[in-house]
Design a protein around this motif. Structure first.
Motif, PDB file in Angstrom:
ATOM      1  N   ASP A  16       0.824  -1.209   0.000  1.00  0.00           N
ATOM      2  CA  ASP A  16       0.000   0.000   0.000  1.00  0.00           C
ATOM      3  C   ASP A  16       0.856   1.257   0.000  1.00  0.00           C
ATOM      4  O   ASP A  16       0.508   2.251  -0.620  1.00  0.00           O
ATOM      5  CB  ASP A  16      -0.877  -0.006   1.244  1.00  0.00           C
ATOM      6  N   ILE A  17       1.966   1.217   0.696  1.00  0.00           N
ATOM      7  CA  ILE A  17       2.799   2.410   0.819  1.00  0.00           C
ATOM      8  C   ILE A  17       3.820   2.526  -0.306  1.00  0.00           C
ATOM      9  O   ILE A  17       3.913   3.552  -0.959  1.00  0.00           O
ATOM     10  CB  ILE A  17       3.516   2.419   2.193  1.00  0.00           C
ATOM     11  N   GLY A  18       4.582   1.480  -0.552  1.00  0.00           N
ATOM     12  CA  GLY A  18       5.681   1.591  -1.503  1.00  0.00           C
ATOM     13  C   GLY A  18       5.383   1.075  -2.890  1.00  0.00           C
ATOM     14  O   GLY A  18       5.519   1.790  -3.871  1.00  0.00           O
ATOM     15  N   VAL A  19       4.950  -0.158  -2.985  1.00  0.00           N
ATOM     16  CA  VAL A  19       4.780  -0.800  -4.283  1.00  0.00           C
ATOM     17  C   VAL A  19       3.594  -0.229  -5.045  1.00  0.00           C
ATOM     18  O   VAL A  19       3.574  -0.237  -6.275  1.00  0.00           O
ATOM     19  CB  VAL A  19       4.653  -2.335  -4.107  1.00  0.00           C
ATOM     20  N   ALA A  20       2.603   0.302  -4.337  1.00  0.00           N
ATOM     21  CA  ALA A  20       1.407   0.839  -4.998  1.00  0.00           C
ATOM     22  C   ALA A  20       1.735   1.981  -5.958  1.00  0.00           C
ATOM     23  O   ALA A  20       0.910   2.342  -6.785  1.00  0.00           O
ATOM     24  CB  ALA A  20       0.384   1.296  -3.964  1.00  0.00           C
ATOM     25  N   ASN A  21       2.949   2.536  -5.875  1.00  0.00           N
ATOM     26  CA  ASN A  21       3.354   3.567  -6.843  1.00  0.00           C
ATOM     27  C   ASN A  21       3.379   3.019  -8.258  1.00  0.00           C
ATOM     28  O   ASN A  21       3.210   3.755  -9.213  1.00  0.00           O
ATOM     29  CB  ASN A  21       4.758   4.089  -6.529  1.00  0.00           C
ATOM     30  N   PHE A  22       3.640   1.716  -8.370  1.00  0.00           N
ATOM     31  CA  PHE A  22       3.774   1.164  -9.712  1.00  0.00           C
ATOM     32  C   PHE A  22       2.996  -0.126  -9.924  1.00  0.00           C
ATOM     33  O   PHE A  22       2.938  -0.626 -11.044  1.00  0.00           O
ATOM     34  CB  PHE A  22       5.255   0.940 -10.062  1.00  0.00           C
ATOM     35  N   TRP A  23       2.367  -0.663  -8.885  1.00  0.00           N
ATOM     36  CA  TRP A  23       1.579  -1.885  -9.066  1.00  0.00           C
ATOM     37  C   TRP A  23       0.481  -1.936  -8.020  1.00  0.00           C
ATOM     38  O   TRP A  23       0.749  -1.899  -6.829  1.00  0.00           O
ATOM     39  CB  TRP A  23       2.474  -3.118  -8.923  1.00  0.00           C
ATOM     40  N   HIS A  24      -0.767  -2.042  -8.481  1.00  0.00           N
ATOM     41  CA  HIS A  24      -1.900  -2.108  -7.562  1.00  0.00           C
ATOM     42  C   HIS A  24      -2.343  -3.555  -7.390  1.00  0.00           C
ATOM     43  O   HIS A  24      -2.435  -4.301  -8.362  1.00  0.00           O
ATOM     44  CB  HIS A  24      -3.068  -1.280  -8.112  1.00  0.00           C
TER      45      HIS A  24
ATOM     46  N   ARG B 114      20.032   1.013   0.211  1.00  0.00           N
ATOM     47  CA  ARG B 114      18.998   0.339  -0.595  1.00  0.00           C
ATOM     48  C   ARG B 114      18.288   1.415  -1.397  1.00  0.00           C
ATOM     49  O   ARG B 114      17.383   2.081  -0.907  1.00  0.00           O
ATOM     50  CB  ARG B 114      18.038  -0.398   0.338  1.00  0.00           C
ATOM     51  N   ILE B 115      18.689   1.583  -2.636  1.00  0.00           N
ATOM     52  CA  ILE B 115      18.246   2.710  -3.455  1.00  0.00           C
ATOM     53  C   ILE B 115      16.955   2.440  -4.241  1.00  0.00           C
ATOM     54  O   ILE B 115      16.213   3.353  -4.557  1.00  0.00           O
ATOM     55  CB  ILE B 115      19.401   3.163  -4.392  1.00  0.00           C
ATOM     56  N   GLY B 116      16.679   1.174  -4.575  1.00  0.00           N
ATOM     57  CA  GLY B 116      15.521   0.831  -5.412  1.00  0.00           C
ATOM     58  C   GLY B 116      14.198   1.397  -4.926  1.00  0.00           C
ATOM     59  O   GLY B 116      13.492   2.070  -5.682  1.00  0.00           O
ATOM     60  N   PRO B 117      13.822   1.139  -3.662  1.00  0.00           N
ATOM     61  CA  PRO B 117      12.550   1.692  -3.182  1.00  0.00           C
ATOM     62  C   PRO B 117      12.520   3.223  -3.237  1.00  0.00           C
ATOM     63  O   PRO B 117      11.477   3.820  -3.504  1.00  0.00           O
ATOM     64  CB  PRO B 117      12.463   1.193  -1.737  1.00  0.00           C
ATOM     65  N   TYR B 118      13.651   3.849  -3.010  1.00  0.00           N
ATOM     66  CA  TYR B 118      13.705   5.311  -3.061  1.00  0.00           C
ATOM     67  C   TYR B 118      13.454   5.803  -4.482  1.00  0.00           C
ATOM     68  O   TYR B 118      12.692   6.739  -4.708  1.00  0.00           O
ATOM     69  CB  TYR B 118      15.063   5.808  -2.552  1.00  0.00           C
ATOM     70  N   LEU B 119      14.083   5.145  -5.443  1.00  0.00           N
ATOM     71  CA  LEU B 119      13.925   5.560  -6.841  1.00  0.00           C
ATOM     72  C   LEU B 119      12.503   5.353  -7.333  1.00  0.00           C
ATOM     73  O   LEU B 119      11.959   6.207  -8.042  1.00  0.00           O
ATOM     74  CB  LEU B 119      14.917   4.804  -7.729  1.00  0.00           C
ATOM     75  N   THR B 120      11.870   4.247  -6.952  1.00  0.00           N
ATOM     76  CA  THR B 120      10.482   4.050  -7.381  1.00  0.00           C
ATOM     77  C   THR B 120       9.555   5.037  -6.682  1.00  0.00           C
ATOM     78  O   THR B 120       8.572   5.491  -7.267  1.00  0.00           O
ATOM     79  CB  THR B 120      10.001   2.601  -7.145  1.00  0.00           C
ATOM     80  N   CYS B 121       9.891   5.398  -5.465  1.00  0.00           N
ATOM     81  CA  CYS B 121       9.105   6.406  -4.748  1.00  0.00           C
ATOM     82  C   CYS B 121       9.246   7.768  -5.423  1.00  0.00           C
ATOM     83  O   CYS B 121       8.265   8.520  -5.539  1.00  0.00           O
ATOM     84  CB  CYS B 121       9.552   6.453  -3.289  1.00  0.00           C
ATOM     85  N   LEU B 122      10.451   8.096  -5.891  1.00  0.00           N
ATOM     86  CA  LEU B 122      10.645   9.346  -6.641  1.00  0.00           C
ATOM     87  C   LEU B 122       9.769   9.368  -7.893  1.00  0.00           C
ATOM     88  O   LEU B 122       9.187  10.395  -8.249  1.00  0.00           O
ATOM     89  CB  LEU B 122      12.108   9.523  -7.043  1.00  0.00           C
TER      90      LEU B 122
END
Length: 189
Positions: free
Chosen positions: A26-34, A151-159
């Protein structure tokens, strides 16, 4: 991308129960996948059956028992293979865009209201993503974190999610304003 890859990616950060995975999604992955929680539970069962995640039962005295899941070596290999495949171009599927497409034929009042609601939702998401970015980088400024963060991946997808929501907010407000102006001009005739 299949839901399986999004679930495996979310589980890279640790061992999660289905409930914790849904919250993380709900918080992180929902930026790119529901995904709905029931979809996540079903996917966890499939991944465990295929050996891509392992689950273990945790006995709790005051609560119902829970299962915790983590990515296996086979799951990591699946993610590596997925990362090596060519990505398909992004596309937009949004029912609000269909409504905007026909607004001048079916009336604009409802569409304007929906655009404003979507803008409000984007504002809330922008605040949430901003807080998540601050949490991910801690006391490090953004440029330093981007260069040396662990751990940069979650940060980049959040951006990316933040940029999407900011653009979406701007677009919704602009289109609502245009439709409102056209509605006003039409009423004056």
């Amino acid at each position: 991308m299949a839901l399986r890859h999004a679930v495996l990616a979310a589980l890279l950060d640790g061992e999660y129960s289905g409930y914790q995975l849904a919250k993380a999604f709900d918080i992180g992955v929902a930026n790119f996948w529901h995904a709905l929680p029931q979809q996540l539970y079903a996917e966890l069962a499939k991944l465990e059956k295929e050996g891509l995640v392992s689950g273990r039962q945790v006995v709790q005295e005051t609560r119902p028992n829970k299962r915790l899941f983590q990515v296996t070596d086979a799951g990591r290999a699946e993610l590596e293979a997925f990362a090596d495949t060519a990505a398909r171009p992004s596309s937009i599927r949004d029912d609000l865009l269909v409504k905007v497409q026909v607004a001048d034929r079916v009336g604009t009042a409802s569409v304007i209201g929906q655009l404003e609601e979507r803008a409000s939702a984007a504002e809330a998401k922008i605040e949430l993503l901003g807080a998540l970015l601050r949490q991910l980088r801690g006391d490090i400024d953004e440029e330093e974190f981007l260069l040396r963060g662990a751990r940069i991946g979650p940060y980049l997808t959040c951006l990316r999610g933040l940029a999407f929501e900011q653009e979406h907010l701007t677009w919704c407000l602009r289109i609502a304003g245009i439709l409102r102006e056209r509605q006003s001009n039409h009423a004056e005739r």
